[in-house]
Scaffold this motif. Structure first.
Motif: not given
Length: 68
Positions: A10-11, A33-40, A48-51
């Protein structure tokens, strides 16, 4: 002969951040406060991407609270 490739990682990437009130409970640094994006990824192919939004420490980088 059979070879299996089960390499999953995961990144996490910060796409946007702004300062927030408060301090880190671990190191005493400031918070943001940060908007994060995770890529599996599976075998180097992202599937798979998740915000999500999180409160991060600006000094040590630990996640203090996450809003998923």
């Amino acid at each position: 002969m059979v070879f299996f490739c089960f390499l999953v990682d995961q990144k996490r990437k910060v796409s946007n951040s702004k300062p927030a009130a408060g301090i880190c409970s671990r190191c005493g640094g400031g918070a943001s406060v940060a908007d994060m994006k995770t890529a599996t990824r599976f075998c180097y192919v992202p599937f798979y991407w998740k915000s999500w939004r999180a409160i991060l420490c600006t000094f040590c980088g630990s996640i203090l609270k996450s809003y998923r």
